[in-house]
Design a protein around this motif. Structure first.
Motif, PDB file in Angstrom:
ATOM      1  N   GLU A 100       0.829  -1.214   0.000  1.00 55.23           N
ATOM      2  CA  GLU A 100       0.000   0.000   0.000  1.00 55.23           C
ATOM      3  C   GLU A 100       0.857   1.256   0.000  1.00 55.23           C
ATOM      4  O   GLU A 100       0.544   2.247  -0.671  1.00 55.23           O
ATOM      5  N   ARG A 103       2.138   1.648  -3.524  1.00 52.28           N
ATOM      6  CA  ARG A 103       1.023   2.067  -4.400  1.00 52.28           C
ATOM      7  C   ARG A 103       0.704   3.547  -4.218  1.00 52.28           C
ATOM      8  O   ARG A 103       0.426   4.261  -5.185  1.00 52.28           O
ATOM      9  N   ALA A 104       0.763   3.997  -2.967  1.00 49.93           N
ATOM     10  CA  ALA A 104       0.417   5.396  -2.683  1.00 49.93           C
ATOM     11  C   ALA A 104       1.376   6.358  -3.379  1.00 49.93           C
ATOM     12  O   ALA A 104       1.029   7.515  -3.632  1.00 49.93           O
ATOM     13  N   THR A 105       2.565   5.898  -3.705  1.00 50.90           N
ATOM     14  CA  THR A 105       3.522   6.784  -4.411  1.00 50.90           C
ATOM     15  C   THR A 105       3.231   6.811  -5.908  1.00 50.90           C
ATOM     16  O   THR A 105       3.780   7.629  -6.634  1.00 50.90           O
ATOM     17  N   GLY A 106       2.413   5.844  -6.375  1.00 50.61           N
ATOM     18  CA  GLY A 106       2.128   5.768  -7.814  1.00 50.61           C
ATOM     19  C   GLY A 106       3.219   5.053  -8.588  1.00 50.61           C
ATOM     20  O   GLY A 106       3.151   4.945  -9.815  1.00 50.61           O
ATOM     21  N   GLU A 107       4.222   4.548  -7.900  1.00 49.77           N
ATOM     22  CA  GLU A 107       5.344   3.887  -8.583  1.00 49.77           C
ATOM     23  C   GLU A 107       5.052   2.404  -8.809  1.00 49.77           C
ATOM     24  O   GLU A 107       4.239   1.804  -8.105  1.00 49.77           O
ATOM     25  N   ARG A 108       5.764   1.824  -9.765  1.00 48.42           N
ATOM     26  CA  ARG A 108       5.610   0.402 -10.071  1.00 48.42           C
ATOM     27  C   ARG A 108       6.959  -0.343  -9.945  1.00 48.42           C
ATOM     28  O   ARG A 108       7.070  -1.502 -10.341  1.00 48.42           O
ATOM     29  N   ILE A 132       4.135  -4.755  -8.923  1.00 43.96           N
ATOM     30  CA  ILE A 132       5.290  -3.900  -8.603  1.00 43.96           C
ATOM     31  C   ILE A 132       6.567  -4.742  -8.716  1.00 43.96           C
ATOM     32  O   ILE A 132       6.639  -5.850  -8.167  1.00 43.96           O
ATOM     33  N   LYS A 208      12.261   5.731  -7.392  1.00 46.47           N
ATOM     34  CA  LYS A 208      11.671   6.745  -6.501  1.00 46.47           C
ATOM     35  C   LYS A 208      11.372   6.153  -5.124  1.00 46.47           C
ATOM     36  O   LYS A 208      11.089   6.865  -4.181  1.00 46.47           O
TER      37      LYS A 208
END
Ligand code: SF4
Length: 494
Positions: A100, A103-108, A132, A208
């Motif tokens: 989570e 995911r909250a950073t928008g990174e994969r 991810i 990131k």
């Protein structure tokens, strides 16, 4: 621990396969002997090694006795310094929290610093299931990841691979994960290291989010400490915007001053270095971190239990929580040297794995019930351990638990477990031995009878005992019982 580990065969079956692999045995023998000799020289340089060892043990024991207090102190210090603390009772919860957060950073994508805790919970697999990708950046972990392999050593996860195998893995796999290996690529260590450096550099500069563990956490200051040898860790800990640490709750120490012990004992025990090349410490976000300074602008600490408080409830077994993961016990273990790390079916192989995994996971599965027997009880692991964990004592304790059952703590509740399957003959033999040893007269008569009939004594045991004599000779029966010899020679009956 990962589900993959629990799908493994029991230790005797896995080890039987491994010892047939001549290349594996040669790789392991060469590597473990080299490291153990260097370690012995590095340790011998310190006159106060025994006192350092006792001090490390004392600090760890004290911390474990007051773990609740120090963890709360740590949480307060990390929070005050701008970090966020999360508590994870088990692997699933820890994986959910980390997923989570990413995911909250928008990174994969995330880059990873070598971490036993994240291997223990199967974080890479959990992230992959969530779409991810986790990139390992420690050289040995990179080899394992590119080779679709599993780690086989705590400190040198690719110890079972030789240079030619690593070159082949780099050539075949690097291009699928990012920058391909240079062409041509030889098997010289410098060439291999350079190929890894170039491959990883683009990942460090792009990432990131980073995920790491920690060797120590200081309760009084909230400081996290990572020891490493390659510099990859420092890149991960400083370049990304979000840093997530997953750390076992037993890694806390009370004060900054306590680090002075482990800064001396850990490098010498693990890599035979007087001081490890990179020691990175950070406290929350700190004044120079965050938006206006260097380093990540968000720091999350996931404190992982996953069976540790249950282990803490066991008076004998809890000493395994002192472990600082130096891997010295693996390098001196005659069983590890021949069977290799994969046979243990756990991210913690070798002697420490044989006592830690059955405590963290319980002894219900066939593999966990077999691990306390994966030892000759020679005691070499205890001799080298920088925090004096009496591994043979815990092994015997766990063997008793497997064979007899008994009280254990599960999820904080005291329960009584039943004996594991397959120990009927052992239990019957132990019961018979107790009956006999409680009756000295019967024991004496039995010894004399055996001595007279010694020519009839079998070379191999029948029935279930045959497994024991498949690989050993039965000791021959002496012509005269020891007690009769003693009485004849010394005149006083024993
Ligand atoms: S049990 Fe001791 S020797 Fe083995 S890894 Fe842990 S600290 Fe090192």
């Amino acid at each position: 621990m990962t589900r993959t580990d629990l799908g493994m065969p029991a230790f005797p079956d896995a080890a039987r396969e491994a010892v047939r692999d001549g290349v594996l045995r040669a790789n392991l023998r060469h590597a473990t002997h080299t490291i153990r000799d260097k370690r012995a020289r590095a340790v011998a340089e310190l006159e106060d090694w025994d006192r350092l060892r006792a001090a490390g043990k004392a600090v760890k024991d004290h911390t474990l006795r007051h773990l609740d207090r120090y963890l709360l102190q740590l949480e307060a210090a990390v929070t005050a310094a701008g970090g966020t603390v999360h508590w994870a009772v088990d692997a699933d919860e820890a994986n959910r929290i980390v997923t989570e957060l990413v995911r909250a950073t928008g990174e994969r994508e995330v880059v990873k610093v070598k971490s036993m805790a994240t291997q223990e919970i199967g974080l890479n697999e959990a992230l992959e299931a969530a779409g991810i990708t986790a990139y390992e950046t420690d050289l040995a972990e990179l080899i394992v990841q590119l080779g679709h392999d599993r780690p086989s050593h705590i400190l040198v996860p690719a110890i079972h691979r030789n240079r030619a195998e690593i070159r082949d893995i780099f050539r075949a796999e690097m291009g699928r994960w990012g920058r391909p290996a240079p062409d041509p690529l030889g098997d010289d260590p410098r060439e291999l290291a350079e190929a890894a450096r170039l491959h990883l550099r683009e990942k460090f500069l792009r990432a990131k989010v980073a995920v790491c563990g920690a060797n120590f956490m200081v309760a009084e200051t909230g400081t996290m400490v990572v020891f490493e040898s390659e510099g990859n860790g420092r890149m991960c800990l400083t370049l990304p915007e979000t840093l997530i640490s997953v750390v076992g709750i037993e890694k806390v120490v009370p004060t900054f001053r306590d680090l002075e012990i482990f800064l001396q004992t850990l490098p010498r025990s693990s890599t035979a270095e007087r001081m490890n090349p990179y020691t990175t410490m950070w406290t929350g976000l700190g004044p120079s971190r965050g938006a206006d300074g260097d380093g990540p602008s968000a720091f999350h600490l996931v404190l992982l239990d996953n069976g540790r408080t249950d282990t803490l409830a066991d008076e004998t077994g809890r000493q395994a929580l002192r472990c600082i993961r130096c891997s010295a016990c693996l390098n001196v273990c005659p069983v590890y040297e021949r069977a290799g790390g994969h046979a243990y079916g756990s991210v913690y192989p070798g002697p420490i794995g044989a006592v830690l995994s059955p405590q963290l996971r319980g002894t219900d599965s066939e593999i966990d019930a077999s691990l306390p027997y994966a030892s000759t009880l020679c005691g070499a692991c205890y001799d080298v351990c920088p925090v004096a964990i009496d591994i043979p004592e815990i092994l015997v304790h766990l063997r008793e638990r497997v064979a007899q059952g008994g009280p254990v703590t599960r999820h904080g509740i005291r329960v009584r477990i039943r004996p594991a399957h397959g120990h009927t003959a052992e239990r019957a033999a132990m019961r018979a031995a107790r009956l006999l040893l409680d009756r000295p007269g019967a024991l004496r008569a039995g010894e004399r009878l055996l001595a007279r009939a010694r020519r009839l004594a079998p070379r191999r045991l029948p029935g279930p005992g045959a497994a024991w004599t498949d690989t050993r000779d039965l000791p021959s029966v002496p012509a005269e019982p020891f007690r009769d010899w003693w009485t004849r020679e010394r005149g006083t009956p024993q």
